[in-house]
Write a protein that holds these residues in place. Sequence first.
Motif, short mmCIF file in Angstrom:
data_model
loop_
_atom_site.label_atom_id
_atom_site.label_comp_id
_atom_site.label_asym_id
_atom_site.label_seq_id
_atom_site.Cartn_x
_atom_site.Cartn_y
_atom_site.Cartn_z
N PHE A 8 57.30 62.67 62.54
CA PHE A 8 56.72 61.60 63.34
C PHE A 8 56.50 60.39 62.46
CE2 PHE A 8 52.92 64.04 61.96
CZ PHE A 8 52.19 63.04 61.32
N HIS A 9 56.33 59.24 63.10
CA HIS A 9 55.95 58.04 62.35
C HIS A 9 54.88 57.29 63.12
CE1 HIS A 9 57.65 54.49 64.56
NE2 HIS A 9 58.38 55.43 65.13
N TYR A 10 54.08 56.55 62.40
CA TYR A 10 53.03 55.72 63.00
C TYR A 10 52.61 54.72 61.94
CZ TYR A 10 49.65 54.88 66.74
OH TYR A 10 48.95 54.32 67.78
N PHE A 11 51.38 54.24 62.02
CA PHE A 11 50.84 53.38 60.97
C PHE A 11 49.45 53.89 60.61
CE2 PHE A 11 50.14 51.35 65.11
CZ PHE A 11 48.75 51.22 65.14
N THR A 12 49.06 53.66 59.37
CA THR A 12 47.76 54.16 58.92
C THR A 12 46.64 53.33 59.55
OG1 THR A 12 47.80 52.73 56.96
CG2 THR A 12 48.69 54.97 56.73
N TYR A 13 45.51 53.99 59.76
CA TYR A 13 44.33 53.31 60.29
C TYR A 13 43.54 52.69 59.14
CZ TYR A 13 45.27 56.12 64.48
OH TYR A 13 45.84 56.71 65.58
N SER A 14 43.15 51.45 59.31
CA SER A 14 42.36 50.80 58.26
C SER A 14 41.03 51.51 58.05
CB SER A 14 42.14 49.33 58.59
OG SER A 14 41.49 49.19 59.84
N SER A 15 40.53 52.17 59.10
CA SER A 15 39.26 52.88 58.98
C SER A 15 39.38 54.12 58.09
CB SER A 15 38.76 53.31 60.37
OG SER A 15 39.71 54.15 61.01
N ILE A 16 40.60 54.62 57.91
CA ILE A 16 40.83 55.79 57.05
C ILE A 16 41.39 55.39 55.70
CG2 ILE A 16 42.14 57.94 56.80
CD1 ILE A 16 42.06 58.27 59.81
N VAL A 17 42.45 54.59 55.72
CA VAL A 17 43.18 54.26 54.50
C VAL A 17 42.71 52.93 53.91
CG1 VAL A 17 45.50 53.89 53.53
CG2 VAL A 17 45.14 55.60 55.32
N GLY A 18 42.16 52.07 54.76
CA GLY A 18 41.76 50.75 54.29
C GLY A 18 42.83 49.70 54.50
N TYR A 19 44.02 50.12 54.91
CA TYR A 19 45.15 49.23 55.13
C TYR A 19 45.97 49.74 56.31
CZ TYR A 19 43.97 48.20 50.25
OH TYR A 19 43.31 47.89 49.09
N THR A 20 46.72 48.83 56.93
CA THR A 20 47.64 49.21 58.00
C THR A 20 49.04 49.26 57.40
OG1 THR A 20 46.26 48.17 59.69
CG2 THR A 20 48.56 48.60 60.26
N LEU A 21 49.57 50.47 57.24
CA LEU A 21 50.85 50.68 56.57
C LEU A 21 51.73 51.60 57.41
CD1 LEU A 21 49.37 51.53 53.04
CD2 LEU A 21 50.29 49.31 53.77
N PRO A 22 52.98 51.23 57.66
CA PRO A 22 53.89 52.14 58.37
C PRO A 22 54.14 53.39 57.53
CG PRO A 22 54.77 49.90 58.30
CD PRO A 22 53.63 49.95 57.33
N TYR A 23 54.10 54.54 58.19
CA TYR A 23 54.36 55.78 57.46
C TYR A 23 55.04 56.79 58.36
CZ TYR A 23 50.70 58.58 59.77
OH TYR A 23 49.96 59.28 60.69
N ALA A 24 55.63 57.79 57.73
CA ALA A 24 56.25 58.89 58.47
C ALA A 24 55.94 60.19 57.75
CB ALA A 24 57.75 58.69 58.59
N TRP A 25 55.96 61.25 58.51
CA TRP A 25 55.90 62.60 57.95
C TRP A 25 57.12 63.37 58.43
CZ3 TRP A 25 56.02 66.77 61.30
CH2 TRP A 25 56.08 68.02 60.66
N VAL A 26 57.73 64.13 57.52
CA VAL A 26 58.81 65.06 57.86
C VAL A 26 58.59 66.33 57.05
CG1 VAL A 26 61.30 65.48 57.90
CG2 VAL A 26 60.43 63.16 58.29
N GLY A 27 58.74 67.48 57.70
CA GLY A 27 58.51 68.75 57.03
C GLY A 27 59.79 69.54 56.81
N ASN A 28 59.79 70.34 55.75
CA ASN A 28 60.89 71.27 55.49
C ASN A 28 60.66 72.51 56.34
OD1 ASN A 28 62.68 73.20 54.48
ND2 ASN A 28 62.48 72.51 52.37
#
Length: 339
Positions: free
Chosen positions: A190-210
Amino acid sequence: MSLAALHCLLFSSLILPFALLVCCVSASASPPAAGVALSPSLFRLSKSVEVSPYVDMRYHNGPVLTPQIRVYLIWYGNWRVSQQAIIKDFLHSIASPAPSPSVRSWWSTVQLYTDQTGSHISDSLVIAGERNDLYSHGKALTRMTTQQVIKSSLKAYNGSLPVDARGGVYMVLTSEDVVQQDFCSAACGFHYFTYSSIVGYTLPYAWVGNSGKQCPDTCAYPFQVPFYMQQFIQPLKAPNGDVGVDGMISVIGHELAEMSSNPLINAWFAGSDPEAPTEIADLCEGMYGPGAGGGYAGVLPLDKRGASYNVNGIRGRRFLVQWLWDPVKKRCYGPNANV
């Protein structure tokens, strides 16, 4: 094909590659008798589905990644160097020449998407940083703890990666022994963006699992197939000899294409609900070659070992990556479409 089946094929959400088969069969036909072998042609989409006026891929005025795309990799868990090399070679191949059909030409479909100034998504992508994380948040993650993993990787919080809010994307890649929320049951990535309330910044990110040990028949399809499909479809041989990682490549490509065209979930997607957008890779899930659809991967070339692939990369690598929605042709398309 019934209207219900057409709707199912076009608008089912990403994730389970074989879900299209289940959905299509249940919506349009009775199941085949036990022991009856099906021709691959029975799984193919009709031309009316391949070129569809019903898909309303629309721009919603948000940003796309027009500057150089800088990827920050977070290797979460226990990764072998050989596994990392496959993934990094794929990412490096996006901006590097290779024999046709190439990863670079596959990315050219992503570049057709523009922002409100008419600027195209970048053709330049680099791995700007890497970080190894040996289970800092345990072996079971949620979407929220995945953001915590990103936070702990940043220099601002004593990590090693910079905060890069313009052109930077962060990819959390989990090893085969890490459980992620909804992994295998509803998500391969999945992909989304980080919450400033958690990370402090709004950054696009993705997770992929093996998925190699947990659900290769779901998230590494078509290199493994569910037991109930094995009488109809045989698994393909993985081009890099690692079913879990070869399966990740297409999911990484999927999420990277969508992060680039919809990084803040307000740019390119079909439908009107940004909470459940149908993005440029969702529409082509499970399609890898001509004639693909409904669980059939399509016509694919084989290498000398009999492994299936559809794009060439750097250093002689070969990969199997799904097609993407072409906004000009208005259909799913890949560089091997005319092979």
